[in-house]
Design an enzyme around this catalytic site. Sequence first.
Site, PDB file in Angstrom:
ATOM      1  N   ASP A   1       0.866  -1.177   0.000  1.00 42.35           N
ATOM      2  CA  ASP A   1       0.000   0.000   0.000  1.00 42.35           C
ATOM      3  C   ASP A   1       0.909   1.236   0.000  1.00 42.35           C
ATOM      4  O   ASP A   1       2.136   1.121  -0.158  1.00 42.35           O
ATOM      5  CB  ASP A   1      -0.999  -0.039   1.178  1.00 42.35           C
ATOM      6  N   HIS A   2       0.311   2.418   0.209  1.00 42.94           N
ATOM      7  CA  HIS A   2       1.091   3.668   0.155  1.00 42.94           C
ATOM      8  C   HIS A   2       2.186   3.711   1.220  1.00 42.94           C
ATOM      9  O   HIS A   2       3.242   4.287   0.992  1.00 42.94           O
ATOM     10  CB  HIS A   2       0.134   4.860   0.320  1.00 42.94           C
TER      11      HIS A   2
ATOM     12  N   HIS B   1       6.100 -31.223   9.714  1.00 49.49           N
ATOM     13  CA  HIS B   1       5.696 -29.917   9.170  1.00 49.49           C
ATOM     14  C   HIS B   1       4.738 -30.100   8.001  1.00 49.49           C
ATOM     15  O   HIS B   1       3.776 -29.337   7.854  1.00 49.49           O
ATOM     16  CB  HIS B   1       6.928 -29.123   8.753  1.00 49.49           C
TER      17      HIS B   1
HETATM   18  C1  RB5 Z   1      -1.725   2.803   6.452  1.00 49.46           C
HETATM   19  O1  RB5 Z   1      -1.773   4.026   7.092  1.00 49.46           O
HETATM   20  C2  RB5 Z   1      -1.584   1.665   7.467  1.00 49.46           C
HETATM   21  O2  RB5 Z   1      -2.712   1.593   8.269  1.00 49.46           O
HETATM   22  C3  RB5 Z   1      -1.335   0.371   6.747  1.00 49.46           C
HETATM   23  O3  RB5 Z   1      -0.193   0.504   5.975  1.00 49.46           O
HETATM   24  C4  RB5 Z   1      -1.082  -0.853   7.581  1.00 49.46           C
HETATM   25  O4  RB5 Z   1      -0.091  -0.638   8.537  1.00 49.46           O
HETATM   26  C5  RB5 Z   1      -2.245  -1.553   8.114  1.00 49.46           C
HETATM   27  O5  RB5 Z   1      -2.118  -2.632   8.715  1.00 49.46           O
END
Ligand code: RB5
Length: 143
Positions: free
Chosen positions: A9-10, A135
Amino acid sequence: MKNIVIGSDHAGVELKSFLKDFLQSAGYSVSDIGTFSKESCDYPDVAQTLANNIKENPNNLGILICGTGIGMSIAVNRFNFIRGAVLYNNEVAKLAREHNDANVAILGARMFSKDENLEFLKTFLSSDFSNEERHKKRITKLS
Ligand code: RB5
């Protein structure tokens, strides 16, 4: 060498670029599923795209990155063919492969430095499943 599919993600986009550069210079074939900017996005969407990729290419290894690693972990482990492990030290990175045959490495970009996360990833990639019966039996029970 396995193909790698990487997504973030960002919060993880800078670490993703850093790791992708390393992986490509090390000779891995890397497929980047985004995100590609720091604009806010939702980690479940990226996790779903990565899971779809691994469903179609079961030999691929995945890497997912968010701020903590937790959101990506919750999201991607909903798929029963995924064994995603949050890497928070080198021993865990090794055991995730040896004991759990983890097929997705999950990293917390805000929890560790880029170099620390790179070390965890290198350990993960240089480790293999032990293939021991105890395992194997446990992993079979997961799905
Ligand atoms: C993004 O702000 C953050 O919440 C996300 O990257 C993550 O850490 C969520 O689990």
